[in-house]
Design a protein around this motif. Structure first.
Motif, PDB file in Angstrom:
ATOM      1  N   SER A  20       1.150  -2.218   2.473  1.00  0.00           N
ATOM      2  CA  SER A  20       0.645  -2.017   2.871  1.00  0.00           C
ATOM      3  C   SER A  20       1.358  -3.705   2.569  1.00  0.00           C
ATOM      4  O   SER A  20       1.504  -2.757   1.585  1.00  0.00           O
ATOM      5  N   PRO A 142      -1.315  -3.583  -5.833  1.00  0.00           N
ATOM      6  CA  PRO A 142      -1.413  -4.685  -4.878  1.00  0.00           C
ATOM      7  C   PRO A 142      -2.562  -5.641  -5.178  1.00  0.00           C
ATOM      8  O   PRO A 142      -2.509  -6.811  -4.802  1.00  0.00           O
ATOM      9  N   ASP A 143      -3.619  -5.150  -5.847  1.00  0.00           N
ATOM     10  CA  ASP A 143      -4.787  -5.993  -6.120  1.00  0.00           C
ATOM     11  C   ASP A 143      -4.726  -6.651  -7.493  1.00  0.00           C
ATOM     12  O   ASP A 143      -5.697  -7.271  -7.930  1.00  0.00           O
ATOM     13  N   ALA A 144      -3.598  -6.552  -8.193  1.00  0.00           N
ATOM     14  CA  ALA A 144      -3.497  -7.097  -9.551  1.00  0.00           C
ATOM     15  C   ALA A 144      -3.638  -8.615  -9.524  1.00  0.00           C
ATOM     16  O   ALA A 144      -3.051  -9.305  -8.694  1.00  0.00           O
ATOM     17  N   ARG A 176      -1.415 -10.121  -1.778  1.00  0.00           N
ATOM     18  CA  ARG A 176      -1.950  -8.790  -2.046  1.00  0.00           C
ATOM     19  C   ARG A 176      -1.605  -7.787  -0.946  1.00  0.00           C
ATOM     20  O   ARG A 176      -1.990  -6.628  -1.025  1.00  0.00           O
ATOM     21  N   ASP A 177      -0.907  -8.253   0.086  1.00  0.00           N
ATOM     22  CA  ASP A 177      -0.481  -7.403   1.190  1.00  0.00           C
ATOM     23  C   ASP A 177       0.922  -6.899   0.866  1.00  0.00           C
ATOM     24  O   ASP A 177       1.886  -7.655   0.888  1.00  0.00           O
ATOM     25  N   PRO A 178       1.090  -5.612   0.541  1.00  0.00           N
ATOM     26  CA  PRO A 178       2.406  -5.132   0.103  1.00  0.00           C
ATOM     27  C   PRO A 178       3.513  -5.388   1.108  1.00  0.00           C
ATOM     28  O   PRO A 178       4.652  -5.676   0.721  1.00  0.00           O
ATOM     29  N   TRP A 179       3.208  -5.275   2.395  1.00  0.00           N
ATOM     30  CA  TRP A 179       4.233  -5.466   3.421  1.00  0.00           C
ATOM     31  C   TRP A 179       4.686  -6.917   3.481  1.00  0.00           C
ATOM     32  O   TRP A 179       5.880  -7.228   3.378  1.00  0.00           O
ATOM     33  N   ILE A 180       3.737  -7.845   3.635  1.00  0.00           N
ATOM     34  CA  ILE A 180       4.067  -9.272   3.726  1.00  0.00           C
ATOM     35  C   ILE A 180       4.732  -9.742   2.437  1.00  0.00           C
ATOM     36  O   ILE A 180       5.779 -10.396   2.456  1.00  0.00           O
ATOM     37  N   ALA A 181       4.128  -9.416   1.296  1.00  0.00           N
ATOM     38  CA  ALA A 181       4.631  -9.908   0.016  1.00  0.00           C
ATOM     39  C   ALA A 181       6.029  -9.378  -0.278  1.00  0.00           C
ATOM     40  O   ALA A 181       6.884 -10.113  -0.790  1.00  0.00           O
ATOM     41  N   SER A 182       6.291  -8.115   0.049  1.00  0.00           N
ATOM     42  CA  SER A 182       7.606  -7.540  -0.248  1.00  0.00           C
ATOM     43  C   SER A 182       8.681  -8.122   0.650  1.00  0.00           C
ATOM     44  O   SER A 182       9.812  -8.377   0.205  1.00  0.00           O
ATOM     45  N   VAL A 299      -3.652   0.265  -0.433  1.00  0.00           N
ATOM     46  CA  VAL A 299      -2.390  -0.257   0.096  1.00  0.00           C
ATOM     47  C   VAL A 299      -2.612  -1.375   1.112  1.00  0.00           C
ATOM     48  O   VAL A 299      -1.651  -1.868   1.708  1.00  0.00           O
ATOM     49  N   ASN A 300      -3.856  -1.791   1.305  1.00  0.00           N
ATOM     50  CA  ASN A 300      -4.184  -2.902   2.204  1.00  0.00           C
ATOM     51  C   ASN A 300      -5.103  -3.886   1.495  1.00  0.00           C
ATOM     52  O   ASN A 300      -6.104  -4.334   2.054  1.00  0.00           O
TER      53      ASN A 300
END
Length: 454
Positions: A20, A142-144, A176-182, A299-300
Protein backbone atom coordinates in the motif's frame (compact mmCIF):
# COMPACT_ATOMS: atom_id res chain seq x y z
CA UNK A 1 16.14 -2.27 13.68
CA UNK A 2 15.11 -5.80 14.72
CA UNK A 3 11.62 -6.96 15.76
CA UNK A 4 11.23 -9.30 18.72
CA UNK A 5 9.54 -12.74 18.42
CA UNK A 6 6.62 -11.34 20.42
CA UNK A 7 6.13 -8.56 17.90
CA UNK A 8 6.13 -11.14 15.11
CA UNK A 9 3.22 -12.90 16.83
CA UNK A 10 1.40 -9.58 17.27
CA UNK A 11 1.85 -8.93 13.56
CA UNK A 12 -0.49 -11.81 12.77
CA UNK A 13 -3.35 -10.26 14.71
CA UNK A 14 -2.79 -6.83 13.20
CA UNK A 15 -2.16 -7.69 9.57
CA UNK A 16 -4.78 -10.41 9.37
CA UNK A 17 -7.24 -7.52 9.08
CA UNK A 18 -6.08 -7.44 5.48
CA UNK A 19 -7.66 -10.74 4.63
CA UNK A 20 0.00 0.00 0.00
CA UNK A 21 12.62 11.08 -7.68
CA UNK A 22 12.18 14.12 -5.49
CA UNK A 23 10.78 14.29 -2.04
CA UNK A 24 7.88 16.45 -3.17
CA UNK A 25 6.57 13.98 -5.73
CA UNK A 26 5.85 10.24 -5.40
CA UNK A 27 7.78 7.87 -7.68
CA UNK A 28 6.13 6.45 -10.75
CA UNK A 29 5.91 2.74 -11.30
CA UNK A 30 8.79 1.29 -13.33
CA UNK A 31 7.97 0.93 -17.02
CA UNK A 32 7.63 -2.82 -16.63
CA UNK A 33 4.92 -2.33 -14.01
CA UNK A 34 2.76 0.26 -15.77
CA UNK A 35 -0.54 -0.41 -17.49
CA UNK A 36 -2.68 1.88 -19.65
CA UNK A 37 -4.42 4.59 -17.64
CA UNK A 38 -8.19 4.15 -17.48
CA UNK A 39 -8.98 7.83 -16.90
CA UNK A 40 -10.47 8.27 -20.37
CA UNK A 41 -12.22 4.92 -20.71
CA UNK A 42 -15.09 3.42 -18.81
CA UNK A 43 -14.76 -0.20 -17.69
CA UNK A 44 -17.66 -2.38 -18.77
CA UNK A 45 -19.12 -2.33 -15.25
CA UNK A 46 -19.36 1.48 -15.32
CA UNK A 47 -21.68 1.59 -18.33
CA UNK A 48 -24.46 4.12 -17.80
CA UNK A 49 -22.68 5.91 -14.92
CA UNK A 50 -20.65 9.10 -14.81
CA UNK A 51 -17.25 9.12 -16.48
CA UNK A 52 -14.46 7.25 -14.76
CA UNK A 53 -12.24 10.30 -15.44
CA UNK A 54 -13.02 11.36 -11.86
CA UNK A 55 -10.09 9.12 -10.90
CA UNK A 56 -6.77 10.49 -12.11
CA UNK A 57 -5.62 6.95 -12.80
CA UNK A 58 -6.47 3.60 -11.32
CA UNK A 59 -3.62 1.24 -12.13
CA UNK A 60 -2.47 -2.00 -10.58
CA UNK A 61 0.37 -1.60 -8.12
CA UNK A 62 1.60 -4.90 -9.52
CA UNK A 63 1.03 -6.40 -12.98
CA UNK A 64 -1.17 -9.35 -13.76
CA UNK A 65 -0.10 -12.41 -11.83
CA UNK A 66 2.55 -14.50 -13.60
CA UNK A 67 1.59 -18.11 -14.43
CA UNK A 68 3.49 -19.47 -11.41
CA UNK A 69 2.59 -18.83 -7.78
CA UNK A 70 4.15 -16.26 -5.48
CA UNK A 71 6.19 -18.77 -3.46
CA UNK A 72 7.69 -20.26 -6.63
CA UNK A 73 8.56 -16.80 -7.87
CA UNK A 74 10.37 -16.15 -4.61
CA UNK A 75 12.16 -19.51 -4.70
CA UNK A 76 13.21 -19.06 -8.32
CA UNK A 77 14.70 -15.66 -7.55
CA UNK A 78 16.79 -16.56 -4.48
CA UNK A 79 20.53 -15.85 -4.80
CA UNK A 80 22.06 -16.03 -1.32
CA UNK A 81 23.94 -19.22 -0.32
CA UNK A 82 21.72 -22.25 0.31
CA UNK A 83 20.65 -24.12 3.43
CA UNK A 84 23.86 -26.12 3.79
CA UNK A 85 26.32 -23.34 2.97
CA UNK A 86 26.93 -22.73 6.68
CA UNK A 87 26.16 -25.06 9.64
CA UNK A 88 24.33 -22.24 11.43
CA UNK A 89 21.72 -21.61 8.75
CA UNK A 90 19.40 -24.57 9.42
CA UNK A 91 19.39 -24.18 13.24
CA UNK A 92 18.65 -20.47 12.80
CA UNK A 93 15.81 -21.29 10.40
CA UNK A 94 14.33 -23.73 12.94
CA UNK A 95 14.36 -21.00 15.59
CA UNK A 96 12.70 -18.49 13.26
CA UNK A 97 9.83 -20.89 12.47
CA UNK A 98 9.69 -22.66 15.83
CA UNK A 99 5.90 -22.39 15.64
CA UNK A 100 5.14 -23.44 12.04
CA UNK A 101 1.40 -22.80 12.34
CA UNK A 102 1.95 -19.23 13.52
CA UNK A 103 4.44 -18.66 10.69
CA UNK A 104 1.97 -20.01 8.12
CA UNK A 105 -0.79 -17.76 9.47
CA UNK A 106 1.49 -14.73 9.23
CA UNK A 107 2.40 -15.56 5.62
CA UNK A 108 -1.27 -15.94 4.72
CA UNK A 109 -2.01 -12.55 6.28
CA UNK A 110 0.85 -10.63 4.67
CA UNK A 111 0.71 -12.36 1.27
CA UNK A 112 -0.74 -9.30 -0.56
CA UNK A 113 2.12 -7.12 0.69
CA UNK A 114 4.69 -9.80 -0.12
CA UNK A 115 3.33 -9.97 -3.67
CA UNK A 116 3.65 -6.19 -3.92
CA UNK A 117 7.24 -6.23 -2.65
CA UNK A 118 8.17 -9.19 -4.87
CA UNK A 119 7.14 -7.18 -7.91
CA UNK A 120 9.19 -4.16 -6.89
CA UNK A 121 12.11 -6.54 -6.28
CA UNK A 122 11.74 -8.07 -9.74
CA UNK A 123 11.36 -4.64 -11.35
CA UNK A 124 14.59 -3.48 -9.64
CA UNK A 125 16.45 -6.55 -10.91
CA UNK A 126 17.51 -7.79 -7.47
CA UNK A 127 17.12 -11.28 -5.94
CA UNK A 128 13.94 -12.25 -4.14
CA UNK A 129 15.93 -12.80 -0.94
CA UNK A 130 15.17 -9.11 -0.44
CA UNK A 131 11.43 -9.82 -0.50
CA UNK A 132 12.13 -11.56 2.81
CA UNK A 133 13.94 -8.60 4.40
CA UNK A 134 10.71 -7.06 5.78
CA UNK A 135 10.11 -10.32 7.68
CA UNK A 136 13.24 -9.48 9.68
CA UNK A 137 12.72 -5.75 9.85
CA UNK A 138 9.03 -5.47 10.71
CA UNK A 139 7.26 -8.82 10.29
CA UNK A 140 5.70 -7.07 7.27
CA UNK A 141 3.93 -4.45 9.40
CA UNK A 142 3.70 -1.12 7.52
CA UNK A 143 2.97 0.68 10.81
CA UNK A 144 5.93 -0.84 12.70
CA UNK A 145 8.01 1.64 14.70
CA UNK A 146 11.34 0.45 16.06
CA UNK A 147 13.83 1.90 18.56
CA UNK A 148 15.44 5.11 17.39
CA UNK A 149 12.49 6.20 15.26
CA UNK A 150 12.87 3.58 12.53
CA UNK A 151 9.54 3.06 10.76
CA UNK A 152 7.67 1.04 8.18
CA UNK A 153 8.08 -2.31 6.42
CA UNK A 154 11.76 -1.61 5.78
CA UNK A 155 12.51 0.26 9.04
CA UNK A 156 14.09 3.42 7.63
CA UNK A 157 15.23 6.27 9.82
CA UNK A 158 14.12 9.76 8.88
CA UNK A 159 17.38 10.93 7.31
CA UNK A 160 17.88 7.85 5.12
CA UNK A 161 14.23 7.93 4.06
CA UNK A 162 14.41 11.56 2.94
CA UNK A 163 17.68 10.92 1.10
CA UNK A 164 16.05 7.98 -0.67
CA UNK A 165 13.07 10.11 -1.78
CA UNK A 166 10.39 9.08 0.70
CA UNK A 167 8.20 12.09 1.58
CA UNK A 168 7.72 12.75 5.30
CA UNK A 169 5.06 15.42 5.78
CA UNK A 170 2.52 16.55 8.32
CA UNK A 171 -0.07 13.77 8.23
CA UNK A 172 1.93 11.43 5.99
CA UNK A 173 5.07 9.30 6.32
CA UNK A 174 6.40 7.62 3.18
CA UNK A 175 8.28 5.05 5.26
CA UNK A 176 4.91 3.59 6.31
CA UNK A 177 3.57 3.59 2.74
CA UNK A 178 4.31 0.09 1.37
CA UNK A 179 4.30 1.24 -2.25
CA UNK A 180 6.59 4.27 -1.85
CA UNK A 181 8.90 2.57 0.66
CA UNK A 182 9.29 -0.61 -1.39
CA UNK A 183 10.07 1.25 -4.60
CA UNK A 184 12.71 3.34 -2.86
CA UNK A 185 14.18 0.48 -0.84
CA UNK A 186 14.59 -1.82 -3.84
CA UNK A 187 16.17 0.93 -5.92
CA UNK A 188 18.58 1.61 -3.08
CA UNK A 189 19.49 -2.08 -2.88
CA UNK A 190 20.09 -2.19 -6.63
CA UNK A 191 22.44 0.79 -6.33
CA UNK A 192 24.34 -0.91 -3.52
CA UNK A 193 24.87 -3.91 -5.77
CA UNK A 194 26.25 -1.66 -8.51
CA UNK A 195 28.98 -0.58 -6.08
CA UNK A 196 29.57 -3.76 -4.05
CA UNK A 197 28.96 -6.63 -6.54
CA UNK A 198 28.00 -9.12 -3.81
CA UNK A 199 24.50 -9.63 -2.42
CA UNK A 200 25.89 -10.52 1.01
CA UNK A 201 27.58 -7.13 1.17
CA UNK A 202 24.39 -5.47 -0.04
CA UNK A 203 22.53 -7.01 2.92
CA UNK A 204 25.17 -5.66 5.31
CA UNK A 205 25.09 -2.24 3.67
CA UNK A 206 21.32 -2.07 4.22
CA UNK A 207 21.64 -3.12 7.85
CA UNK A 208 24.89 -1.45 8.91
CA UNK A 209 25.19 1.50 6.56
CA UNK A 210 26.46 1.88 3.02
CA UNK A 211 29.65 3.81 3.68
CA UNK A 212 31.05 1.51 6.34
CA UNK A 213 30.70 -1.53 4.07
CA UNK A 214 32.13 0.37 1.11
CA UNK A 215 35.24 1.24 3.16
CA UNK A 216 35.69 -2.43 4.05
CA UNK A 217 35.17 -3.34 0.39
CA UNK A 218 37.83 -0.86 -0.70
CA UNK A 219 40.22 -2.31 1.88
CA UNK A 220 39.54 -6.01 1.37
CA UNK A 221 38.16 -6.38 -2.13
CA UNK A 222 35.58 -8.94 -3.18
CA UNK A 223 34.97 -11.60 -0.48
CA UNK A 224 35.33 -15.26 -1.50
CA UNK A 225 32.26 -17.47 -1.87
CA UNK A 226 33.33 -19.42 1.22
CA UNK A 227 32.74 -18.98 4.01
CA UNK A 228 29.11 -18.13 3.24
CA UNK A 229 29.24 -15.42 5.91
CA UNK A 230 32.32 -13.39 4.93
CA UNK A 231 34.91 -13.11 7.67
CA UNK A 232 34.67 -9.34 7.91
CA UNK A 233 34.68 -7.19 11.09
CA UNK A 234 31.06 -6.04 10.80
CA UNK A 235 29.91 -6.92 14.33
CA UNK A 236 27.64 -9.61 15.72
CA UNK A 237 24.40 -7.76 14.87
CA UNK A 238 25.19 -7.47 11.17
CA UNK A 239 26.40 -11.07 10.98
CA UNK A 240 23.21 -12.25 12.68
CA UNK A 241 21.15 -10.13 10.29
CA UNK A 242 22.66 -11.81 7.22
CA UNK A 243 22.34 -15.22 8.87
CA UNK A 244 18.63 -14.60 9.55
CA UNK A 245 18.03 -13.66 5.92
CA UNK A 246 19.83 -16.79 4.72
CA UNK A 247 17.72 -18.79 7.16
CA UNK A 248 14.44 -17.36 5.90
CA UNK A 249 15.57 -18.08 2.33
CA UNK A 250 16.30 -21.66 3.44
CA UNK A 251 12.73 -22.02 4.77
CA UNK A 252 11.29 -20.92 1.41
CA UNK A 253 13.67 -23.21 -0.48
CA UNK A 254 12.64 -26.27 1.52
CA UNK A 255 9.59 -25.57 3.73
CA UNK A 256 8.88 -29.24 4.42
CA UNK A 257 12.27 -29.51 6.11
CA UNK A 258 10.88 -27.21 8.83
CA UNK A 259 7.33 -28.64 8.97
CA UNK A 260 6.02 -25.55 7.18
CA UNK A 261 3.24 -25.69 4.59
CA UNK A 262 3.17 -22.47 2.62
CA UNK A 263 -0.40 -21.14 2.27
CA UNK A 264 -2.04 -21.21 -1.18
CA UNK A 265 -0.72 -18.44 -3.41
CA UNK A 266 -2.38 -19.00 -6.80
CA UNK A 267 -3.57 -16.47 -7.63
CA UNK A 268 -1.95 -14.07 -5.15
CA UNK A 269 -4.23 -11.71 -3.22
CA UNK A 270 -3.09 -8.72 -5.27
CA UNK A 271 -3.27 -5.02 -4.48
CA UNK A 272 -4.11 -2.14 -6.80
CA UNK A 273 -2.76 1.41 -6.60
CA UNK A 274 -5.43 4.09 -7.12
CA UNK A 275 -4.07 7.58 -7.81
CA UNK A 276 -6.38 10.54 -7.23
CA UNK A 277 -6.79 14.12 -8.43
CA UNK A 278 -7.93 15.24 -4.98
CA UNK A 279 -7.66 13.84 -1.43
CA UNK A 280 -10.21 11.31 -0.24
CA UNK A 281 -10.70 10.11 3.32
CA UNK A 282 -9.44 6.51 3.60
CA UNK A 283 -12.57 5.62 5.58
CA UNK A 284 -14.74 6.84 2.68
CA UNK A 285 -12.62 4.89 0.18
CA UNK A 286 -13.15 1.77 2.28
CA UNK A 287 -16.90 2.36 2.17
CA UNK A 288 -16.87 2.80 -1.61
CA UNK A 289 -14.73 -0.31 -2.13
CA UNK A 290 -16.80 -2.29 0.41
CA UNK A 291 -13.71 -3.47 2.28
CA UNK A 292 -13.16 -3.30 6.04
CA UNK A 293 -11.59 -0.02 7.11
CA UNK A 294 -9.07 -1.97 9.17
CA UNK A 295 -7.96 -3.79 6.00
CA UNK A 296 -7.52 -0.57 4.06
CA UNK A 297 -5.67 1.14 6.90
CA UNK A 298 -3.33 -1.82 7.31
CA UNK A 299 -1.91 -1.39 3.80
CA UNK A 300 -2.15 2.43 3.74
CA UNK A 301 -0.46 3.19 7.06
CA UNK A 302 1.38 6.20 5.63
CA UNK A 303 -1.65 8.43 6.25
CA UNK A 304 -2.40 9.65 9.77
CA UNK A 305 -5.54 10.95 11.51
CA UNK A 306 -7.90 9.37 8.99
CA UNK A 307 -7.10 11.90 6.26
CA UNK A 308 -5.09 12.30 3.06
CA UNK A 309 -3.12 15.58 3.14
CA UNK A 310 -3.32 17.56 -0.09
CA UNK A 311 0.49 17.77 -0.35
CA UNK A 312 1.01 14.01 0.20
CA UNK A 313 1.04 11.38 -2.56
CA UNK A 314 -2.65 11.04 -3.45
CA UNK A 315 -3.01 7.29 -3.74
CA UNK A 316 -4.37 4.26 -1.93
CA UNK A 317 -3.68 0.56 -2.15
CA UNK A 318 -6.92 -1.40 -2.63
CA UNK A 319 -7.62 -5.10 -3.10
CA UNK A 320 -7.56 -5.91 -6.82
CA UNK A 321 -10.91 -7.69 -6.43
CA UNK A 322 -12.54 -4.45 -5.22
CA UNK A 323 -11.22 -2.02 -7.82
CA UNK A 324 -14.15 -2.19 -10.26
CA UNK A 325 -16.68 -1.76 -7.48
CA UNK A 326 -14.73 1.20 -6.13
CA UNK A 327 -14.31 2.80 -9.55
CA UNK A 328 -17.99 2.39 -10.40
CA UNK A 329 -19.04 4.24 -7.24
CA UNK A 330 -16.28 6.84 -7.26
CA UNK A 331 -17.13 7.83 -10.85
CA UNK A 332 -20.56 9.07 -9.74
CA UNK A 333 -19.14 12.31 -8.27
CA UNK A 334 -16.18 14.52 -9.11
CA UNK A 335 -12.97 14.36 -7.04
CA UNK A 336 -13.73 17.73 -5.48
CA UNK A 337 -17.20 16.53 -4.43
CA UNK A 338 -15.84 13.40 -2.75
CA UNK A 339 -13.32 15.60 -0.99
CA UNK A 340 -16.11 17.59 0.69
CA UNK A 341 -17.91 14.58 2.19
CA UNK A 342 -17.73 14.10 5.94
CA UNK A 343 -19.11 11.36 8.23
CA UNK A 344 -22.26 12.02 10.28
CA UNK A 345 -24.11 9.79 12.74
CA UNK A 346 -27.91 9.71 12.56
CA UNK A 347 -29.69 10.84 15.72
CA UNK A 348 -33.18 9.81 14.59
CA UNK A 349 -34.91 7.46 12.15
CA UNK A 350 -35.06 9.21 8.77
CA UNK A 351 -34.73 8.50 5.05
CA UNK A 352 -31.91 9.96 2.98
CA UNK A 353 -34.49 11.61 0.71
CA UNK A 354 -36.03 13.48 3.64
CA UNK A 355 -32.61 14.32 5.07
CA UNK A 356 -31.57 16.00 1.80
CA UNK A 357 -35.00 17.36 0.84
CA UNK A 358 -33.85 21.00 0.93
CA UNK A 359 -30.43 20.38 -0.65
CA UNK A 360 -31.07 20.92 -4.36
CA UNK A 361 -27.41 20.39 -5.27
CA UNK A 362 -27.08 17.03 -3.56
CA UNK A 363 -26.83 14.01 -5.85
CA UNK A 364 -29.04 11.64 -3.87
CA UNK A 365 -28.43 8.69 -6.17
CA UNK A 366 -24.65 8.99 -5.83
CA UNK A 367 -24.82 9.57 -2.08
CA UNK A 368 -27.12 6.58 -1.64
CA UNK A 369 -24.78 4.35 -3.66
CA UNK A 370 -21.74 5.71 -1.86
CA UNK A 371 -23.32 5.02 1.51
CA UNK A 372 -24.67 1.64 0.40
CA UNK A 373 -28.25 2.52 1.34
CA UNK A 374 -31.64 3.06 -0.33
CA UNK A 375 -32.62 6.73 -0.37
CA UNK A 376 -36.29 5.95 0.37
CA UNK A 377 -35.78 3.38 3.17
CA UNK A 378 -35.77 4.65 6.81
CA UNK A 379 -32.31 4.54 8.37
CA UNK A 380 -31.81 3.70 12.02
CA UNK A 381 -30.22 5.99 14.64
CA UNK A 382 -26.50 5.44 15.03
CA UNK A 383 -25.85 4.72 11.36
CA UNK A 384 -22.89 6.57 9.78
CA UNK A 385 -23.53 8.49 6.54
CA UNK A 386 -21.03 10.37 4.38
CA UNK A 387 -22.65 13.66 3.39
CA UNK A 388 -21.49 17.08 2.12
CA UNK A 389 -19.58 18.93 4.83
CA UNK A 390 -22.10 21.75 4.91
CA UNK A 391 -25.03 19.45 5.73
CA UNK A 392 -26.54 20.65 9.01
CA UNK A 393 -29.61 18.91 10.35
CA UNK A 394 -30.83 18.29 13.85
CA UNK A 395 -30.96 14.59 12.91
CA UNK A 396 -27.14 14.44 12.42
CA UNK A 397 -24.11 14.41 14.67
CA UNK A 398 -20.59 15.04 13.29
CA UNK A 399 -18.13 12.17 13.66
CA UNK A 400 -14.33 12.41 13.60
CA UNK A 401 -13.03 10.88 10.38
CA UNK A 402 -10.58 8.62 12.22
CA UNK A 403 -13.35 7.30 14.50
CA UNK A 404 -15.60 5.97 11.77
CA UNK A 405 -16.53 2.37 12.50
CA UNK A 406 -16.11 -0.20 9.72
CA UNK A 407 -19.20 -1.51 7.94
CA UNK A 408 -18.48 -5.13 8.82
CA UNK A 409 -16.09 -7.38 10.71
CA UNK A 410 -14.58 -10.80 10.03
CA UNK A 411 -14.73 -12.95 13.17
CA UNK A 412 -11.37 -14.02 14.59
CA UNK A 413 -10.52 -16.75 17.10
CA UNK A 414 -11.62 -15.89 20.65
CA UNK A 415 -14.18 -13.24 19.67
CA UNK A 416 -17.85 -13.29 20.70
CA UNK A 417 -20.90 -11.07 20.33
CA UNK A 418 -20.30 -9.35 23.66
CA UNK A 419 -16.66 -8.45 22.91
CA UNK A 420 -17.53 -7.21 19.42
CA UNK A 421 -20.46 -5.13 20.68
CA UNK A 422 -18.19 -3.49 23.23
CA UNK A 423 -15.42 -2.92 20.68
CA UNK A 424 -17.65 -1.22 18.12
CA UNK A 425 -20.04 0.58 20.46
CA UNK A 426 -23.20 -1.27 19.45
CA UNK A 427 -25.55 -3.56 21.32
CA UNK A 428 -25.51 -7.35 21.23
CA UNK A 429 -29.15 -7.30 20.15
CA UNK A 430 -28.32 -5.01 17.20
CA UNK A 431 -25.61 -7.41 16.09
CA UNK A 432 -28.12 -10.25 16.26
CA UNK A 433 -30.75 -8.28 14.32
CA UNK A 434 -28.41 -6.97 11.61
CA UNK A 435 -26.94 -10.42 11.03
CA UNK A 436 -30.09 -12.55 11.49
CA UNK A 437 -28.53 -14.44 14.40
CA UNK A 438 -30.73 -16.55 16.67
CA UNK A 439 -28.06 -17.55 19.16
CA UNK A 440 -24.65 -16.46 20.40
CA UNK A 441 -22.42 -18.87 18.46
CA UNK A 442 -19.98 -17.37 15.94
CA UNK A 443 -17.62 -19.13 13.57
CA UNK A 444 -14.12 -18.01 12.63
CA UNK A 445 -14.19 -16.18 9.29
CA UNK A 446 -17.88 -15.25 9.63
CA UNK A 447 -18.70 -11.77 8.29
CA UNK A 448 -20.82 -9.64 10.62
CA UNK A 449 -22.52 -6.36 9.73
CA UNK A 450 -21.77 -3.63 12.27
CA UNK A 451 -24.61 -1.40 11.12
CA UNK A 452 -27.95 -1.80 9.39
CA UNK A 453 -27.32 -3.50 6.04
CA UNK A 454 -28.10 -1.09 3.20
Amino acid sequence: SRMTPASRVCAVALVTALLSACVAAPPRAPASMRVPVVAQAQPAEVTGLASAASVASVVPAIPAAPPRDLWRRIRDGLALPGCDADPRIVPTARSLVADPQNFEQMLAAVRPLMALVQDTVEAAGIPSDFTLLPLIESSYRPDAVGPGGYAGLWQFDRGTALAAGMPILAGYDGRRDPWIASLRATRMLARYDHDLHDWRLVVWAFNRGEWGIRRLYDQRGQPPLTPALPDWPVGATARGYLLDLMAYACVFRDPARFDVTLPPAVPPAALWLARFDAPIAPALAARLADVPLSQLRAVNAGYFDGRMPVDAPLHLLLPRAAHQRFLRRYAMLTPSQWRTLRPFRLRTTVTLDKLLATDSDADRTALARGNDVRSDIPLRPGQILWLPAGTRRHQLQSVAVDHVAPAWHVVQAGENLWSLARRYGVSVQDLRTWNHLHGSMLRIGQRLYLRTPG
